[in-house]
Each structure stands twice: as C-alpha cells, then as structure tokens.
Design a protein around this motif. Structure first.
Motif, PDB file in Angstrom:
ATOM      1  N   ASP A  57       3.340   5.898  -2.612  1.00 21.42           N
ATOM      2  CA  ASP A  57       3.341   4.319  -2.270  1.00 21.42           C
ATOM      3  C   ASP A  57       2.136   4.049  -1.535  1.00 21.42           C
ATOM      4  O   ASP A  57       2.044   2.564  -1.217  1.00 21.42           O
ATOM      5  N   ARG A  60      -2.689   2.411  -4.145  1.00 15.96           N
ATOM      6  CA  ARG A  60      -2.964   1.204  -4.776  1.00 15.96           C
ATOM      7  C   ARG A  60      -4.051   1.285  -5.902  1.00 15.96           C
ATOM      8  O   ARG A  60      -5.022   1.482  -5.291  1.00 15.96           O
ATOM      9  N   LYS A  78       1.344   2.540  -8.672  1.00 17.46           N
ATOM     10  CA  LYS A  78       1.365   1.011  -8.046  1.00 17.46           C
ATOM     11  C   LYS A  78       0.102   0.542  -8.501  1.00 17.46           C
ATOM     12  O   LYS A  78      -1.175   1.216  -8.238  1.00 17.46           O
TER      13      LYS A  78
END
Length: 304
Positions: A57, A60, A78
């Motif tokens: 998480d 990105r 992500k």
C-alpha cells in the motif's frame, strides 16, 4: 543506505527497472512511501515483476498508458494514470520535406544490426519515389538516438558503401528534448524506426512510418516465449489493433520484404495518419501532469 535512514521520508523512482525494482522491494520491506513513475511494462512481458507491488500500500505506480493501468490493477497494485509529456507538444504545420528518416535503435548492438536492412529499405524507397513522383529524390537521415551512437553509425554506413557515403545519406543526433524531437520528426515525409518510444512519437506527430526490427536468434526465441502482447509497436498495443505497420525480419533483408515495407509507407493516407495522431494524443491526455503528481506526493510526505 540513505533511503533506509529516518531522514528519508519517501522515494521517487523513474523507469530504470534494473535498479528501481530492487529499490521497490526495499521500500516495501521498510514501509517507505514510494512513487514509481513508468514501472516495468508487465502488460507486454515478465508479468511476475508485478509481484513486488502486490500488497504494498506504500507503493504507487504512475503509468502513461491505459493498458499498463489495467494490467497492474488486475494484479491488485496501486496505480494512477499520468498525463504523457507528449501531450504538451503543440502541433506544428510546417512544410514537410520529401526526405526520409531511419531510426535503427537506441542500443548500439541492435542499432548496428538493424542498420543494413534499414538502408536497403531506404534505397528501395528512393527508387519507388522516383517512379511515382516528379522532382528531387529524397535524402535519407539516419538518426542516432544518443551522441555516443553517431560515430559507430557513420563507421557502419561507410563499411556498407566501401568507405564513401553517398551524398544523399547522412547521420544526425536526435534532439534530447521531446518537443524538439517531435518538431524535428514532423519535417520529414516518412520514417522507418525500431520498436520503442519512437513509434509513439512518430504516430503522435502524424507522419507515415513503419516499425521494423532485425532480432538476433536469442532475442527472437526469448520473445516468442515471454512477450504477451500481440503487437510490438506502442500505438498498436495502445489501440489493440494494427493502426501502423510493423515488421520482424527474421532472416536477411530481401527484395520482397523491402518492397512490402516501402509499399506500407506509401499506402498510408495522410488524413488517416493525422486522425490516428489526434486519437492517440487524446488517449494519452489523461490524469495529472508529472509536476502535479509530484506536488501531491510531496504534500503527503510533509503531512506525515
């Protein structure tokens, strides 16, 4: 190292998977926020590389193409679409030359391997031009993608012509800035290019071109097993269909293959080519700009 210290609030990585994939693994381990712009193209090959980004998480991925976003999203990574820098280019309607461009590649080995076949196509292109047009024959410019490739390309061309380059053939170094490169490309009538970013730039300019490669045996065999995409040219992969011609020369360039490539160049209607360019630029004009994305990322770090 520096990235592991408490003073390092976050990590920004751009392309270069050889180093940045190892950095991503460490960022995942440390829990450091990471923004990775232009990660590996798992939609095309080696999809296992996306495993590093799963259940991370803090990482990105900023990608330029919808096919990239879908591929990573299917693997629960992500992802954010990023506006491609090519969309900031203002289309110039300069008078087009009759001359032709050859872009044999950005890596020395592949560029020198492609060069003889590309020159053979250029010679055929000039002959067909003479049969179909009135006026001066087109000159041919071999584009060195980087300065260190200029001399090797000149030497290789001189060997092809027994030490004396024809007056219609020369080597030029490509402009470094993307907008300057697009301006440069837009002044030519046609191009033959290797696969890579140049196919996207040519298509966005709206000029007739064909993508071509002469792979070595190992690359060809490896590609047959590992490459998942049906198309190698970026515009074709983005649209999922053959909007621009592409060729793989498995053996020595022959007259028939040269004729096919030249015919593919002459058959491209300028109106259709420009329509493809407009559609392509529109499809790449999605998401925040790089500066906007960076500001957002830095703001998150300051707020931690």
């Amino acid at each position: 190292g520096a990235a592991e210290s408490k003073k390092c609030l976050g990590i920004v990585a751009i392309d270069y998977p050889g180093f940045n994939m190892r950095l991503a693994a460490l960022a995942k381990k440390w829990g450091k926020p990471m923004l990775y712009v232009a990660p590996p193209q798992v939609w095309a090959w080696k999809s296992k590389r996306a495993n590093i980004f799963k259940q991370a998480d803090n990482i990105r991925l900023a990608v330029f193409f919808d096919i990239e976003a879908k591929a990573y999203e299917q693997m629960n990574c992500k992802t954010i679409r990023l506006k491609h820098p090519i969309t900031s280019w203002n289309h110039r309607y300069a008078e087009t030359k009759s001359d032709m461009l050859l872009l044999p590649g950005s890596r020395r080995a592949s560029a020198l391997r492609n060069l003889p076949a590309f020159v053979a196509v250029a010679e055929k292109y000039r002959k067909v031009w003479a049969e179909r047009n009135v006026g001066l024959l087109p000159d041919v410019v071999v584009v060195a993608s980087r300065e260190h490739l200029e001399v090797p390309l000149i030497v290789a061309l001189e060997k092809l012509y027994d030490g004396r380059l024809p007056t219609w053939l020369k080597v030029m170094v490509a402009p470094k800035c993307i907008s300057d490169r697009l301006d440069f490309y837009s002044g030519y009538s046609a191009a033959l290019t290797s696969f890579g970013t140049s196919t996207l730039e040519m298509a966005c300019v709206g000029m007739p071109f064909a993508a071509c490669v002469v792979p070595d045996f190992f690359t060809y065999v490896t590609g047959k097993f590992l490459v998942k995409s049906e198309f190698l040219s970026l515009p074709n992969a983005i649209f999922g269909c053959g909007v621009t011609p592409e060729f793989i020369i498995r053996h020595k360039m022959n007259e028939r293959m040269a004729e096919s490539i030249v015919e593919a160049l002459f058959q491209q209607d300028l109106g259709t080519v420009e329509e493809i360019a407009q559609r392509l630029r529109k499809s790449l004009n999605v998401g925040p700009s790089s500066s906007e994305l960076m500001f957002e990322f830095l703001a998150q770090l300051v707020g931690r």
